[in-house]
Design a protein around this motif. Sequence first.
Motif, PDB file in Angstrom:
ATOM      1  N   SER A   1       0.811  -1.225   0.000  1.00 21.50           N
ATOM      2  CA  SER A   1       0.000   0.000   0.000  1.00 21.50           C
ATOM      3  C   SER A   1       0.845   1.276   0.000  1.00 21.50           C
ATOM      4  O   SER A   1       0.394   2.321   0.452  1.00 21.50           O
ATOM      5  CB  SER A   1      -0.929   0.005   1.220  1.00 21.50           C
ATOM      6  OG  SER A   1      -0.169  -0.078   2.430  1.00 21.50           O
TER       7      SER A   1
ATOM      8  N   VAL B   1     -10.065   1.129   1.747  1.00 22.31           N
ATOM      9  CA  VAL B   1     -10.227   0.038   0.788  1.00 22.31           C
ATOM     10  C   VAL B   1     -11.664  -0.458   0.874  1.00 22.31           C
ATOM     11  O   VAL B   1     -12.178  -0.694   1.973  1.00 22.31           O
ATOM     12  CB  VAL B   1      -9.265  -1.135   1.081  1.00 22.31           C
ATOM     13  CG1 VAL B   1      -9.505  -2.278   0.098  1.00 22.31           C
ATOM     14  CG2 VAL B   1      -7.818  -0.679   1.023  1.00 22.31           C
TER      15      VAL B   1
ATOM     16  N   VAL C   1      -9.036   2.922  -2.682  1.00 21.55           N
ATOM     17  CA  VAL C   1      -9.153   2.036  -3.835  1.00 21.55           C
ATOM     18  C   VAL C   1     -10.318   1.075  -3.618  1.00 21.55           C
ATOM     19  O   VAL C   1     -10.557   0.610  -2.505  1.00 21.55           O
ATOM     20  CB  VAL C   1      -7.837   1.253  -4.077  1.00 21.55           C
ATOM     21  CG1 VAL C   1      -7.494   0.371  -2.883  1.00 21.55           C
ATOM     22  CG2 VAL C   1      -7.923   0.416  -5.341  1.00 21.55           C
ATOM     23  N   CYS C   2     -11.030   0.842  -4.679  1.00 17.83           N
ATOM     24  CA  CYS C   2     -12.120  -0.135  -4.652  1.00 17.83           C
ATOM     25  C   CYS C   2     -11.713  -1.330  -5.496  1.00 17.83           C
ATOM     26  O   CYS C   2     -11.305  -1.181  -6.653  1.00 17.83           O
ATOM     27  CB  CYS C   2     -13.410   0.479  -5.202  1.00 17.83           C
ATOM     28  SG  CYS C   2     -14.785  -0.696  -5.292  1.00 17.83           S
TER      29      CYS C   2
ATOM     30  N   ARG D   1     -14.754   7.333 -10.845  1.00 19.06           N
ATOM     31  CA  ARG D   1     -13.716   6.375 -10.474  1.00 19.06           C
ATOM     32  C   ARG D   1     -13.061   5.809 -11.725  1.00 19.06           C
ATOM     33  O   ARG D   1     -13.740   5.372 -12.653  1.00 19.06           O
ATOM     34  CB  ARG D   1     -14.305   5.243  -9.636  1.00 19.06           C
ATOM     35  CG  ARG D   1     -14.813   5.711  -8.274  1.00 19.06           C
ATOM     36  CD  ARG D   1     -13.663   6.060  -7.350  1.00 19.06           C
ATOM     37  NE  ARG D   1     -14.112   6.803  -6.171  1.00 19.06           N
ATOM     38  CZ  ARG D   1     -13.312   7.181  -5.197  1.00 19.06           C
ATOM     39  NH1 ARG D   1     -12.027   6.913  -5.256  1.00 19.06           N
ATOM     40  NH2 ARG D   1     -13.774   7.860  -4.178  1.00 19.06           N
TER      41      ARG D   1
ATOM     42  N   GLU E   1      -7.590   1.587 -12.541  1.00 19.19           N
ATOM     43  CA  GLU E   1      -6.137   1.620 -12.407  1.00 19.19           C
ATOM     44  C   GLU E   1      -5.502   0.404 -13.070  1.00 19.19           C
ATOM     45  O   GLU E   1      -4.489   0.508 -13.744  1.00 19.19           O
ATOM     46  CB  GLU E   1      -5.750   1.673 -10.927  1.00 19.19           C
ATOM     47  CG  GLU E   1      -6.217   2.952 -10.225  1.00 19.19           C
ATOM     48  CD  GLU E   1      -5.773   3.002  -8.769  1.00 19.19           C
ATOM     49  OE1 GLU E   1      -5.107   2.046  -8.313  1.00 19.19           O
ATOM     50  OE2 GLU E   1      -6.091   3.984  -8.090  1.00 19.19           O
TER      51      GLU E   1
ATOM     52  N   PHE F   1      -9.379  -2.776 -10.210  1.00 23.69           N
ATOM     53  CA  PHE F   1      -8.999  -1.834  -9.166  1.00 23.69           C
ATOM     54  C   PHE F   1      -9.343  -0.427  -9.643  1.00 23.69           C
ATOM     55  O   PHE F   1      -8.828   0.039 -10.664  1.00 23.69           O
ATOM     56  CB  PHE F   1      -7.504  -1.937  -8.873  1.00 23.69           C
ATOM     57  CG  PHE F   1      -7.067  -3.286  -8.364  1.00 23.69           C
ATOM     58  CD1 PHE F   1      -6.839  -3.499  -7.015  1.00 23.69           C
ATOM     59  CD2 PHE F   1      -6.889  -4.348  -9.242  1.00 23.69           C
ATOM     60  CE1 PHE F   1      -6.431  -4.736  -6.537  1.00 23.69           C
ATOM     61  CE2 PHE F   1      -6.478  -5.592  -8.783  1.00 23.69           C
ATOM     62  CZ  PHE F   1      -6.250  -5.790  -7.425  1.00 23.69           C
TER      63      PHE F   1
ATOM     64  N   GLY G   1      -9.622   3.707  -8.727  1.00 22.82           N
ATOM     65  CA  GLY G   1      -9.204   4.823  -7.890  1.00 22.82           C
ATOM     66  C   GLY G   1      -9.909   6.091  -8.318  1.00 22.82           C
ATOM     67  O   GLY G   1     -10.877   6.063  -9.086  1.00 22.82           O
TER      68      GLY G   1
END
Length: 388
Positions: free
Chosen positions: A90, A157, A186-187, A228, A231, A246, A248
Amino acid sequence: MLCRSCSATTMPVLSLGELPLANNLLSHPTDWFGRYPLNMEFCPACKLGQLDATVEPKTMFVGGYPYYSSVSGPTVESAHKLASQMVFNSDERIIELAVEIGSNDGYLLSRYKELGVPVLGIDPASGPANAAALKGIPTVQDFFTLRLARTLPKADVIHAHNVLAHVPDLNDFVAGIAEMLKPDGVCVVEVPYLGDLVEKCAFDTVYSEHDYYFSIYAAVELFYSHGRLLERFERIPAHGGSLRLFFGKDFMHKTVMEVPDERFDFSAMQSRMKAIRVDLQGFLGWARHHNRRVWGYGAAAKATIMLNYCGIDQTTISAVADTTPAKVGHYIPGTGIQIQTSQDWLDAAPDYTCIFAWNYEDAIRARYPEYKGQFFTPYSLPEIGVSA
């Protein structure tokens, strides 16, 4: 119909008829159960597959929902590996809160908790949510919405694994994620991949609990509309072929990844579905005629769809073995087939065993070296005439 993501006009591409809810297991073989139309539409604009008719979520996910993620060793192993990567990779940023939407029995968040990260689960199904609470995983027992997100703390997260396909209002759900996620958060989203579904003809992964079937492009467009950015993404083997994406938020320093060109041959898939039904019926008819006993293994949602679409019942498959205690003793709707334990199956020693949870085929074969019969899947049948 209009696409429930981008509002463009969709087109029909797939039909399985009217089938039972995949996880609506019965206490008795004669119990009443509902049948629902199972037809997929495809949006040419955003490349999202979606059912043309939805079922009220409370009908499917509240109360006695029988799926517990921790029963699946590969699912837990993959989740724990991912959680460890999120913590240790991270960029020295401390994760002050990790959230999972559709957290089930805490299978993923338990790893964050082991690593000292505060966690919060969100899941409407009381059985799995209560199991999570017993592990010390605080869980909000409710459906995730933008309204609920506004009442919850911000997260570093957010995980949404195999839940995006279930929600009735995609835009509200993703807006809730955007609301709850910190600016630098981040999702992580996991969804079964439409490309794998079509290429492998995995029609038994189409069921009423899954309203949506995502291409990469569909997921990117949906999250982009709520601020969003993608990434990166990975293709992973889960559920017969899935995406891990992912997302962001930093528009100034990140660019949207180039999405590969995606094409889907639904016509070929529909033809192959019909051939699979004919072939499976033919093999089971041969087995019955020759007094060969056949069981199933894995009372997954796939089993309900495959058995009902193919018109198979207890006259050709004696029972289905499963390791989930909440399923054992129940019956697969529309079939009269009872779910029994793996030990019952080993004791019965059937000549053939159809692995309905085919995405775990290798693990199942390796787990039971003592089984002397012949394994197969609905997609790869034994050669007729070969003795088990």
